[in-house]
Scaffold this motif. Structure first.
Motif, PDB file in Angstrom:
ATOM      1  N   ASN A  70       0.835  -1.205   0.000  1.00 19.49           N
ATOM      2  CA  ASN A  70       0.000   0.000   0.000  1.00 19.49           C
ATOM      3  C   ASN A  70       0.866   1.250   0.000  1.00 19.49           C
ATOM      4  O   ASN A  70       1.956   1.272   0.585  1.00 19.49           O
ATOM      5  CB  ASN A  70      -0.900   0.044   1.245  1.00 19.49           C
ATOM      6  N   LEU A  71       0.360   2.280  -0.659  1.00 19.02           N
ATOM      7  CA  LEU A  71       0.946   3.616  -0.601  1.00 19.02           C
ATOM      8  C   LEU A  71       0.018   4.466   0.262  1.00 19.02           C
ATOM      9  O   LEU A  71      -1.162   4.621  -0.062  1.00 19.02           O
ATOM     10  CB  LEU A  71       1.081   4.212  -2.002  1.00 19.02           C
ATOM     11  N   ILE A  72       0.557   5.005   1.358  1.00 19.18           N
ATOM     12  CA  ILE A  72      -0.286   5.696   2.344  1.00 19.18           C
ATOM     13  C   ILE A  72       0.140   7.160   2.468  1.00 19.18           C
ATOM     14  O   ILE A  72       1.314   7.458   2.672  1.00 19.18           O
ATOM     15  CB  ILE A  72      -0.200   4.999   3.717  1.00 19.18           C
ATOM     16  N   PHE A  73      -0.839   8.048   2.338  1.00 18.25           N
ATOM     17  CA  PHE A  73      -0.646   9.481   2.567  1.00 18.25           C
ATOM     18  C   PHE A  73      -1.461   9.879   3.792  1.00 18.25           C
ATOM     19  O   PHE A  73      -2.689   9.739   3.791  1.00 18.25           O
ATOM     20  CB  PHE A  73      -1.128  10.303   1.369  1.00 18.25           C
ATOM     21  N   GLU A  74      -0.793  10.376   4.815  1.00 16.27           N
ATOM     22  CA  GLU A  74      -1.519  10.851   5.991  1.00 16.27           C
ATOM     23  C   GLU A  74      -2.161  12.216   5.740  1.00 16.27           C
ATOM     24  O   GLU A  74      -3.105  12.585   6.429  1.00 16.27           O
ATOM     25  CB  GLU A  74      -0.576  10.932   7.199  1.00 16.27           C
ATOM     26  N   THR A 108      -6.872  12.675  -4.871  1.00 13.57           N
ATOM     27  CA  THR A 108      -7.164  13.249  -3.552  1.00 13.57           C
ATOM     28  C   THR A 108      -7.903  14.567  -3.740  1.00 13.57           C
ATOM     29  O   THR A 108      -7.671  15.275  -4.714  1.00 13.57           O
ATOM     30  CB  THR A 108      -5.879  13.507  -2.744  1.00 13.57           C
ATOM     31  N   ASP A 109      -8.792  14.885  -2.799  1.00 10.57           N
ATOM     32  CA  ASP A 109      -9.504  16.162  -2.865  1.00 10.57           C
ATOM     33  C   ASP A 109      -9.867  16.676  -1.472  1.00 10.57           C
ATOM     34  O   ASP A 109     -10.707  17.555  -1.326  1.00 10.57           O
ATOM     35  CB  ASP A 109     -10.770  16.042  -3.726  1.00 10.57           C
ATOM     36  N   ASN A 110      -9.214  16.108  -0.424  1.00 12.18           N
ATOM     37  CA  ASN A 110      -9.567  16.482   0.944  1.00 12.18           C
ATOM     38  C   ASN A 110      -8.286  16.510   1.785  1.00 12.18           C
ATOM     39  O   ASN A 110      -7.641  15.488   1.991  1.00 12.18           O
ATOM     40  CB  ASN A 110     -10.575  15.479   1.524  1.00 12.18           C
ATOM     41  N   MET A 111      -7.932  17.681   2.251  1.00 16.12           N
ATOM     42  CA  MET A 111      -6.718  17.874   3.046  1.00 16.12           C
ATOM     43  C   MET A 111      -6.751  17.100   4.360  1.00 16.12           C
ATOM     44  O   MET A 111      -5.704  16.806   4.939  1.00 16.12           O
ATOM     45  CB  MET A 111      -6.571  19.375   3.325  1.00 16.12           C
ATOM     46  N   ARG A 151      -7.033  10.676   5.347  1.00 17.82           N
ATOM     47  CA  ARG A 151      -5.907   9.759   5.140  1.00 17.82           C
ATOM     48  C   ARG A 151      -6.234   8.940   3.907  1.00 17.82           C
ATOM     49  O   ARG A 151      -7.345   8.442   3.752  1.00 17.82           O
ATOM     50  CB  ARG A 151      -5.760   8.855   6.357  1.00 17.82           C
ATOM     51  N   TYR A 152      -5.260   8.807   2.993  1.00 16.46           N
ATOM     52  CA  TYR A 152      -5.472   8.062   1.755  1.00 16.46           C
ATOM     53  C   TYR A 152      -4.565   6.838   1.722  1.00 16.46           C
ATOM     54  O   TYR A 152      -3.370   6.927   2.031  1.00 16.46           O
ATOM     55  CB  TYR A 152      -5.173   8.940   0.537  1.00 16.46           C
ATOM     56  N   LYS A 196       1.760  15.949   5.289  1.00 17.27           N
ATOM     57  CA  LYS A 196       1.969  14.981   6.366  1.00 17.27           C
ATOM     58  C   LYS A 196       2.776  13.797   5.838  1.00 17.27           C
ATOM     59  O   LYS A 196       3.266  13.814   4.720  1.00 17.27           O
ATOM     60  CB  LYS A 196       0.623  14.528   6.952  1.00 17.27           C
ATOM     61  N   ASP A 197       2.863  12.772   6.651  1.00 18.79           N
ATOM     62  CA  ASP A 197       3.706  11.617   6.334  1.00 18.79           C
ATOM     63  C   ASP A 197       3.214  10.894   5.086  1.00 18.79           C
ATOM     64  O   ASP A 197       2.013  10.851   4.791  1.00 18.79           O
ATOM     65  CB  ASP A 197       3.693  10.658   7.526  1.00 18.79           C
ATOM     66  N   VAL A 198       4.163  10.303   4.348  1.00 15.38           N
ATOM     67  CA  VAL A 198       3.844   9.428   3.216  1.00 15.38           C
ATOM     68  C   VAL A 198       4.783   8.229   3.298  1.00 15.38           C
ATOM     69  O   VAL A 198       5.977   8.374   3.585  1.00 15.38           O
ATOM     70  CB  VAL A 198       3.966  10.173   1.865  1.00 15.38           C
TER      71      VAL A 198
END
Length: 882
Positions: free
Chosen positions: A97-101, A119-122, A125-126, A203-205
């Protein structure tokens, strides 16, 4: 009223196991402009503005008019890219998985040129499954769209009806349609901040690879058994089982200091699985509760959760466990038509003292843990116990809430909706639901958070018709409001967190608003809920102008930051109150004139011939005015906690607007950008003291109330002194008999006709004298005593005998602290000690000096020296501005 109980864990990192590998993608990335003409290195977490500044391609965005000059940055479509190698054999892992906090905000994501998501929401978490796309060597791209252009497109596409406001007021110099994008609302501008709609990975990725089974997250809810009077804990864990067969094993939960250890068996079927555990805390253990600052300790307990699963798979989490209860009490009050509105923590009614928190910077990568600690410690040092995280900013970073837990700061947590109506199309609602679910899961473990708030001022905006909606169309917007905040946000909160109350808006009438269909005809009703109150035209020294409300969650007055703060972002041509820069920096319509109006009620405006000194004197007077105005208003709210007058009162909260600044500009803040204390913050340290005497007049009678936040009664006496402005010796002094100060109450201690008091003291008039007073107690709990307070008998532009004070200081050092021994030639109001840009704070400042000598301490925040302080030191008192 049902008791709401909270048992909480502050999560720490997982212990690495052979069952999962993680690769951080923080650090160096490449950033490219839309047409490819500009390419530069950038940091993650970070944003485009910061990258441009760090490479010297732009000046400090906060310098002079750069918020307008650099508007092109937010209007471009930037791309973030990174080449990276996987440092392990990727083929050996079943799931990657690729995770963007946190992504800010609208982006298309490509891995190895393959689109993997958007993405469209700051605030979400994605997580993207990249198992079939990832290779040993990879290229990752985030193609951002300008948030300003995206918001405009979304607004334009919403053709069925308008969703106001379209644009901010002209004074804010901002961007339009921010309500159509799930991004920090104030990043498009506010009445205290600039427009810097950022783009970036904030944030973290990371990459996560795993086999068999992976713990995605775990969260928890407390349960309290009223029958057994025991604590329980519900733990919810989310697993991704990638094994084709069921996985079985054990879970061991241990809280050693509470003699609690329980083992559970579990079996996980393939796919996304939720596991719920119910832990009983040992009844023989003594549980110490978490208390807000000023009311007890912030006790926590270490806890471990160990998942031992098939195939030798072991996953361990460590956590901090806190115990505390929260209740929001809305009940009938004797002598009133309305309902109470106050919070009980661990069964004790607590007066919420504090302020409102906004983002600490337009560029979140500049907000360090050290800065957060400085700002939050400053809140505690000013005797605050509460901060409201305002709904137009961001859900703060994890460190913020961890520090609030540690320092005992209660948090009123808004969801991020403010001063606007919002669309309710399905895509927007789906995004909001994911956002709210994620934030509750992330934050509910913190004992500091005591209430969820649905939005900031949107009930008031709709019902007071801020946006000039036709009566025939109102039903559409009422329906949207209920859909968004009741049928979606509230529904999620109630389902996922039964441990703290939810209120739909601020201000709101609380239970009364619910009764009226979630929107009250008058959300500012002083008989219910909380109110926001601002009045810049009437005299702030007149306490009768203020609402005797149940809870006041916003109120305040503006001031300018100190010259040393402004100097960093301005040039010599800017240093006058009427300069183009001064007008540009003021984002509240007519705010500069409103400050002068309030100053003019009680002080003389500077009339010097030196333009720079006149500017500095005016800055000083705005801070004097702000501090005095907020002091008088806050003291009114604190003395109103125990009385009902004409059905109004029982005020149980005072949160002034606002704590911190986002840039160097005039605002309502008591802490300047970077953390320097304004005069207001020094005043707050006194007017939020746990034991406080409050003086005021009504029809020529001087009243002094005693306000106690203590947990036990104490004996106290009031000492009242009268000084003439022309002498450093008190004219007269008298102490009352000792009396019982009741815990958690405000009571009348002293009253006397002012003419009688002045006659008793001899040669004294309103214009020639000032009254000071303090409490003496026998309580160990109040061993620090109460601050000395004062009451002005006339405006300070009418005083007789006030002389120009010559104040000197001898500076010495004691360990890490510096001692300022002051000596004055005359009574000096509003003595302001300043050491320019040397970071630190004084033990007291802005005070009335009625004695010849006084010792003040300076606590530096960074190493400094006596010589540096002597060079930077400057003292001002009121008569220096004449």
């Amino acid at each position: 009223m049902r008791l709401r109980l909270l048992l909480l864990l502050a999560l720490c990192g997982a212990v690495p196991t052979a069952a999962a590998r993680s690769l951080s993608l923080r650090g160096s990335w490449r950033i490219r402009s839309g047409n490819g003409s500009l390419e530069l290195p950038g940091k993650v977490p970070g944003c485009v503005h910061s990258a441009l500044f760090q490479r010297g391609l732009i000046q400090d965005p906060y310098y002079r008019f750069n918020d307008l000059k650099y508007r092109w940055i937010s209007l471009d479509n930037w791309t973030y890219s990174k080449q990276f190698k996987i440092p392990f054999n990727i083929s050996k892992w079943q799931k990657v998985n690729l995770i963007f906090e946190g992504v800010d905000t609208v982006a298309k994501i490509l891995l190895n040129s393959v689109p993997i998501g958007k993405t469209d929401n700051m605030f979400k978490r994605y997580s993207f499954d990249i198992t079939t796309v990832v290779r040993s060597v990879n290229s990752l791209e985030l193609r951002f769209q300008s948030p300003v252009l995206y918001a405009a497109e979304q607004s334009k596409a919403h053709t069925s009806y308008r969703v106001p406001p379209a644009c901010p007021p002209p004074a804010q110099k901002g961007q339009c349609h921010v309500n159509f994008i799930r991004k920090e609302q104030s990043s498009f501008s506010w009445d205290w901040g600039p427009s810097f709609p950022t783009q970036g990975i904030w944030k973290d990725v990371r990459i996560e690879a795993y086999n068999i089974c992976h713990l995605n997250f775990f969260t928890f809810s407390p349960m309290y058994d009223n029958h057994t009077q025991g604590w329980n804990l519900e733990i919810e864990s989310s697993f991704d089982v990638v094994s084709p067969k069921p996985i079985s094993g054990q879970v061991i939960v241990a809280i050693p200091k509470l003699q609690t250890q329980q083992t559970y068996s579990l079996e996980l079927q393939p796919g996304e699985r939720i596991v719920e555990l119910f832990v009983k805390i040992n009844k023989n253990a003594t549980v110490e509760t978490w208390w807000p600052h000023g009311h007890g300790n912030q006790t926590g307990y270490n806890m471990t959760i160990l998942f031992k699963l098939d195939g030798g798979l072991s996953i361990e989490k460590s956590a901090k466990v806190y115990f505390r209860t929260v209740e929001l009490i809305e009940e009938s009050i004797e002598g009133s038509q309305g309902l109470s509105f106050y919070f009980k923590i661990n069964g004790l009614p607590i007066f919420l003292k504090g302020s409102n928190w906004i983002p600490a910077d337009s560029f979140q990568d500049r907000v360090t843990s050290d800065l957060l600690r400085l700002l939050l410690q400053s809140a505690v040092d000013a005797n605050m116990n509460t901060l409201r995280v305002w709904g137009g900013g961001i859900y703060e970073q994890d460190e913020f809430y961890g520090l609030c837990d540690e320092l005992g700061i209660m948090v009123w947590q808004d969801f991020m909706f403010a001063c606007a109506l919002y669309p309710t199309d399905q895509g927007f609602l789906d995004s909001v639901r994911a956002e709210v679910t994620h934030q509750i899961r992330r934050l509910k473990s913190h004992p500091s958070i005591i209430v969820w708030g649905g939005n900031n001022e949107n009930e008031a905006a709709l019902m007071m018709n801020w946006f000039k909606i036709n009566a025939s169309e109102l039903h559409t917007y009422v329906s949207d409001y209920v859909v968004l905040y009741v049928k979606n946000i509230r529904q999620i909160v109630l389902a996922r967190d039964k441990t703290r109350p939810f209120i739909i808006s601020s201000p709101t009438n609380g239970a009364k608003s619910v009764e009226e269909g979630w929107l009250s005809a008058n959300p500012y009703d002083e008989n219910f809920g909380d109110v926001h109150f601002y009045d810049y035209t009437n005299d702030c020294w007149n306490w009768k102008n203020f609402p005797k409300a149940r809870f006041v969650s916003e109120y305040g007055y503006q001031s300018w930051p100190s010259f040393s703060t402004l100097e960093k972002v301005s040039s010599k041509k800017d240093w006058s109150y009427s300069s183009k820069f001064s007008l540009h920096r003021q984002h509240h319509a007519d705010g500069n004139n409103e400050m002068l109006l309030q100053i003019g009620f009680h002080f003389k405006l500077p009339e010097g011939t030196d333009p720079l000194q006149t500017f500095k004197d005016t800055i000083y007077l705005t801070q004097v005015m702000q501090a005095q105005c907020v002091k008088i208003e806050t003291e009114f709210y604190r003395r109103s906690r125990s009385e009902i007058v004409d059905g109004k009162g029982h005020t149980m909260g005072a949160l002034y607007w606002q704590l911190n600044d986002i840039w160097q500009a005039p605002s309502w803040a008591s802490l300047e950008y970077g953390g320097k204390w304004k005069m207001l913050h020094y005043f707050a340290r006194h007017f939020f003291a746990p034991l406080l005497p409050v003086g005021f007049e009504d029809q020529d009678v001087l009243f002094i109330y005693g306000v106690s936040d203590l947990h036990s009664d104490c004996k106290a006496a009031v000492t009242v002194r009268v000084h003439t402005w022309s002498s450093l010796e008190p004219l007269c002094s008298a102490e009352t008999q000792h009396f019982v100060m009741e815990a958690g109450r405000a009571v009348l201690l002293y009253k006397e006709l002012v003419p009688v008091l002045l006659a008793r003291c001899g040669n004294c008039t309103r214009q020639s004298c000032v009254v000071s007073f303090y409490l003496s107690t026998d309580s160990q709990e109040s061993q620090l005593g109460s601050p000395t307070n004062h009451h002005f008998l006339s405006s300070l532009n009418e005083t007789v005998g006030l002389q120009k004070a010559h104040i000197t200081a001898i500076i010495s050092q004691q360990g890490d602290t510096f001692v300022f021994d002051l000596e004055t030639s005359a009574v000096a109001p509003f003595v302001w000690l300043d050491v320019g840009s040397v970071p630190g704070r004084f033990s007291d400042n802005g005070f009335l000096m009625t004695e010849k000598t006084r010792t003040i301490l300076f606590y530096p925040w960074k190493p400094t020296s006596k010589s540096e302080l002597e060079q930077a030191f400057h003292v001002t008192s009121l008569t220096d501005t004449y």
